[in-house]
Design a protein around this motif. Structure first.
Motif, PDB file in Angstrom:
ATOM      1  N   ALA A   1       0.825  -1.206   0.000  1.00  0.00           N
ATOM      2  CA  ALA A   1       0.000   0.000   0.000  1.00  0.00           C
ATOM      3  C   ALA A   1       0.859   1.256   0.000  1.00  0.00           C
ATOM      4  N   GLN A   2       1.990   1.168   0.705  1.00  0.00           N
ATOM      5  CA  GLN A   2       2.870   2.330   0.770  1.00  0.00           C
ATOM      6  C   GLN A   2       3.583   2.578  -0.558  1.00  0.00           C
ATOM      7  N   ASP A   3       3.761   1.526  -1.345  1.00  0.00           N
ATOM      8  CA  ASP A   3       4.503   1.629  -2.602  1.00  0.00           C
ATOM      9  C   ASP A   3       3.613   1.965  -3.798  1.00  0.00           C
ATOM     10  N   THR A   4       2.310   1.929  -3.607  1.00  0.00           N
ATOM     11  CA  THR A   4       1.390   2.190  -4.711  1.00  0.00           C
ATOM     12  C   THR A   4       0.393   3.277  -4.335  1.00  0.00           C
ATOM     13  N   VAL A   5      -0.199   3.876  -5.345  1.00  0.00           N
ATOM     14  CA  VAL A   5      -1.261   4.850  -5.126  1.00  0.00           C
ATOM     15  C   VAL A   5      -2.372   4.564  -6.133  1.00  0.00           C
ATOM     16  N   LYS A   6      -3.596   4.510  -5.646  1.00  0.00           N
ATOM     17  CA  LYS A   6      -4.731   4.144  -6.500  1.00  0.00           C
ATOM     18  C   LYS A   6      -5.368   5.372  -7.144  1.00  0.00           C
ATOM     19  N   ILE A   7      -5.561   5.289  -8.453  1.00  0.00           N
ATOM     20  CA  ILE A   7      -6.379   6.280  -9.153  1.00  0.00           C
ATOM     21  C   ILE A   7      -7.523   5.541  -9.837  1.00  0.00           C
ATOM     22  N   GLY A   8      -8.672   6.159  -9.902  1.00  0.00           N
ATOM     23  CA  GLY A   8      -9.855   5.485 -10.407  1.00  0.00           C
ATOM     24  C   GLY A   8     -10.322   5.997 -11.752  1.00  0.00           C
ATOM     25  N   SER A   9     -11.182   5.214 -12.388  1.00  0.00           N
ATOM     26  CA  SER A   9     -11.795   5.626 -13.643  1.00  0.00           C
ATOM     27  C   SER A   9     -13.105   4.878 -13.845  1.00  0.00           C
ATOM     28  N   VAL A  10     -14.136   5.589 -14.263  1.00  0.00           N
ATOM     29  CA  VAL A  10     -15.400   4.986 -14.678  1.00  0.00           C
ATOM     30  C   VAL A  10     -15.633   5.442 -16.109  1.00  0.00           C
ATOM     31  N   LEU A  11     -15.668   4.479 -17.039  1.00  0.00           N
ATOM     32  CA  LEU A  11     -15.754   4.780 -18.465  1.00  0.00           C
ATOM     33  C   LEU A  11     -16.874   3.999 -19.132  1.00  0.00           C
ATOM     34  N   SER A  12     -17.345   4.500 -20.261  1.00  0.00           N
ATOM     35  CA  SER A  12     -18.365   3.790 -21.052  1.00  0.00           C
ATOM     36  C   SER A  12     -17.648   2.953 -22.113  1.00  0.00           C
ATOM     37  N   VAL A  13     -17.002   1.891 -21.660  1.00  0.00           N
ATOM     38  CA  VAL A  13     -16.207   1.044 -22.559  1.00  0.00           C
ATOM     39  C   VAL A  13     -17.111   0.241 -23.492  1.00  0.00           C
ATOM     40  N   THR A  14     -18.293  -0.109 -23.003  1.00  0.00           N
ATOM     41  CA  THR A  14     -19.296  -0.793 -23.825  1.00  0.00           C
ATOM     42  C   THR A  14     -20.539   0.094 -23.890  1.00  0.00           C
ATOM     43  N   GLY A  15     -21.508  -0.303 -24.711  1.00  0.00           N
ATOM     44  CA  GLY A  15     -22.737   0.472 -24.818  1.00  0.00           C
ATOM     45  C   GLY A  15     -22.680   1.506 -25.928  1.00  0.00           C
ATOM     46  N   PRO A  16     -23.675   2.392 -25.982  1.00  0.00           N
ATOM     47  CA  PRO A  16     -23.793   3.343 -27.094  1.00  0.00           C
ATOM     48  C   PRO A  16     -22.661   4.365 -27.192  1.00  0.00           C
ATOM     49  N   ALA A  17     -21.927   4.578 -26.103  1.00  0.00           N
ATOM     50  CA  ALA A  17     -20.816   5.538 -26.133  1.00  0.00           C
ATOM     51  C   ALA A  17     -19.459   4.839 -26.140  1.00  0.00           C
ATOM     52  N   SER A  18     -19.438   3.571 -26.552  1.00  0.00           N
ATOM     53  CA  SER A  18     -18.190   2.797 -26.517  1.00  0.00           C
ATOM     54  C   SER A  18     -17.118   3.372 -27.439  1.00  0.00           C
ATOM     55  N   PHE A  19     -17.531   4.049 -28.511  1.00  0.00           N
ATOM     56  CA  PHE A  19     -16.540   4.624 -29.421  1.00  0.00           C
ATOM     57  C   PHE A  19     -15.776   5.760 -28.735  1.00  0.00           C
ATOM     58  N   LEU A  20     -16.340   6.277 -27.635  1.00  0.00           N
ATOM     59  CA  LEU A  20     -15.645   7.260 -26.805  1.00  0.00           C
ATOM     60  C   LEU A  20     -14.856   6.549 -25.705  1.00  0.00           C
ATOM     61  N   GLY A  21     -15.540   5.654 -24.999  1.00  0.00           N
ATOM     62  CA  GLY A  21     -14.964   5.020 -23.822  1.00  0.00           C
ATOM     63  C   GLY A  21     -13.855   4.028 -24.103  1.00  0.00           C
ATOM     64  N   GLU A  22     -13.950   3.315 -25.225  1.00  0.00           N
ATOM     65  CA  GLU A  22     -12.923   2.303 -25.515  1.00  0.00           C
ATOM     66  C   GLU A  22     -11.541   2.915 -25.712  1.00  0.00           C
ATOM     67  N   PRO A  23     -11.387   3.960 -26.540  1.00  0.00           N
ATOM     68  CA  PRO A  23     -10.051   4.566 -26.652  1.00  0.00           C
ATOM     69  C   PRO A  23      -9.577   5.228 -25.365  1.00  0.00           C
ATOM     70  N   GLU A  24     -10.512   5.702 -24.536  1.00  0.00           N
ATOM     71  CA  GLU A  24     -10.131   6.264 -23.237  1.00  0.00           C
ATOM     72  C   GLU A  24      -9.541   5.169 -22.356  1.00  0.00           C
ATOM     73  N   ASP A  25     -10.217   4.030 -22.321  1.00  0.00           N
ATOM     74  CA  ASP A  25      -9.769   2.883 -21.533  1.00  0.00           C
ATOM     75  C   ASP A  25      -8.383   2.415 -21.978  1.00  0.00           C
ATOM     76  N   LYS A  26      -8.214   2.258 -23.270  1.00  0.00           N
ATOM     77  CA  LYS A  26      -6.936   1.773 -23.807  1.00  0.00           C
ATOM     78  C   LYS A  26      -5.805   2.773 -23.542  1.00  0.00           C
ATOM     79  N   THR A  27      -6.137   4.052 -23.629  1.00  0.00           N
ATOM     80  CA  THR A  27      -5.129   5.092 -23.384  1.00  0.00           C
ATOM     81  C   THR A  27      -4.662   5.073 -21.934  1.00  0.00           C
ATOM     82  N   LEU A  28      -5.603   5.022 -21.002  1.00  0.00           N
ATOM     83  CA  LEU A  28      -5.233   5.021 -19.581  1.00  0.00           C
ATOM     84  C   LEU A  28      -4.377   3.806 -19.236  1.00  0.00           C
ATOM     85  N   ARG A  29      -4.783   2.637 -19.718  1.00  0.00           N
ATOM     86  CA  ARG A  29      -4.021   1.417 -19.421  1.00  0.00           C
ATOM     87  C   ARG A  29      -2.619   1.488 -20.033  1.00  0.00           C
TER      88      ARG A  29
END
Length: 388
Positions: A26-54
């Motif tokens: 826990a001391q060596d890592t720090v958590k950052i979060g993300s909620v994205l529309s990877v699937t569904g009607p906005a997946s063309f937005l969320g999928e590249p966001e997901d891939k970019t963050l990873r």
């Protein structure tokens, strides 16, 4: 008896070892979060966001992390559902204990999550387009994409140069489409624009011929603007061509700034104009453009890793992540409040969307110069020459 005592000591030692190991991790890592529309009607937005963050969290960690700590990225897929987005936001705060959040693919999901992060006092960098995300300013909420108001202003600026002032609107009823329509109506008088036709469509509609026919038959019509995102604008564009309206200048918003729009609209997209980030035309920028290096390197890295064409939506995630990372470095802390303060102090950050200068009264930090007016020619993005 002795063996039982020994066993208890061994179990206790094991538990202590696990606790120490967990604590060290826990001391060596720090958590950052993300909620994205990877699937569904906005997946063309969320999928590249997901891939970019990873992709870039892996790159950052491989290079040693941030201030000696590795980033642990926690991503949830809301499928474009605002209720799910809020549930996942709560989970990020209460269970995952993230120090910051980069996500919120759509305006609807973002607005549902804002109260969660505001109440928890955790910085939230949204990837959604509507101005209502950061207007009014909320202490812990920021965003990276250009606003819908800016899109209206950039389009009207271009129309004014072409001496076109009588405008028809056909807008999606989704959160972004409705918000941008309202902004266009609001700022139209500032540019001498007259809204002579005003139609809308549902995100589920598969044919907009009826609405476009009404617009086509409007007396004095000189140009048409389509506020919206998703598949709707591609359908509108195809119907526009089918009705023979191609002689009337047609504008889309930055909500369709990806190759998938051109693919969906096909030949009907020829001649369509829209404001978008420099990322789509990185190879066409002059060598001295301050964004050229950033957008070219991101495009090369993303396309090499994903084998897919780059989109401005992945670029929004890139900007959000690195605004956060730079703020964490300056804060030299994992304290959410200190990170928030440094995000707000962001100055001269060169991203894919423009050069960002935030302040206590501006949690976006972009002006109209960050938008480029593009025209689709030959199935590709092209910069509109000044005065054309």
């Amino acid at each position: 008896m002795k063996s039982q005592t020994t066993l208890k000591m061994m179990l206790a030692a094991g538990a202590f070892s696990v606790a120490m190991s967990h604590g060290a991790h826990a001391q060596d890592t720090v958590k950052i979060g993300s909620v994205l529309s990877v699937t569904g009607p906005a997946s063309f937005l969320g999928e590249p966001e997901d891939k970019t963050l990873r992709l870039y969290v892996d790159k950052i960690n491989a290079a040693g992390g941030v201030a000696g700590k590795k980033l642990e990225l926690v991503i949830y897929d809301d499928g474009g559902d605002a209720n799910k987005a809020r549930t996942f936001a709560t989970r990020l705060v209460e269970d995952d204990e993230v120090v910051a959040m980069v996500g919120g693919t759509t305006t609807g999901t973002t607005m549902a999550m804002i109260p969660v992060f505001e109440d928890a006092e955790i910085p939230f960098i949204s990837l959604a387009g509507a101005i209502e995300v950061i207007d009014p300013v909320r202490k812990f909420v920021f965003k990276t994409p250009h606003t819908d108001k800016m899109a209206c202003e950039k389009i009207f600026e271009d129309l004014k140069k072409r001496n076109l002032t009588k405008i028809g609107l056909i807008s999606g009823t989704d959160g972004f489409g409705a918000s941008m329509r309202a902004q266009c109506v609001k700022v139209a008088p500032n540019y001498g624009m007259e809204i002579v036709a005003d139609e809308n469509y549902s995100p589920r509609d598969s044919d907009m011929t009826a609405q476009l026919t009404k617009i086509k038959n409007t007396a004095g019509l000189q140009a048409v603007v389509n506020p919206g995102f998703g598949q709707g604008p591609a359908i509108v564009t195809r119907n526009y061509a089918q009705l023979g309206m191609n002689t009337i200048p047609f504008y889309q918003s930055h909500g369709v700034a990806s190759k998938s729009f051109i693919d969906l609209a096909g030949a009907a997209a020829e001649g369509v104009r829209l404001p978008a980030a420099a990322l789509l035309v990185g190879d066409k920028l002059p060598a001295n453009d301050p964004q050229k290096k950033v957008v070219t390197e991101y495009k090369q890295a993303y396309e090499a890793a994903t084998k897919q064409p780059v989109s401005t939506f992945g670029g929004h995630a890139y900007d959000g992540l690195f605004i956060l990372v730079e703020a964490m470095k300056r804060a030299n802390s994992t304290n959410s409040g200190k990170i928030r303060d440094e995000i707000e102090k962001t100055k001269g950050f060169v991203g894919t969307g423009g050069i960002v200068n935030m302040s206590p009264t501006d949690h976006l930090g972009l002006d109209l110069s960050a938008f480029r007016m593009l025209e689709i020619k030959g199935g590709d993005w092209n910069l509109v020459a000044s005065g054309s």
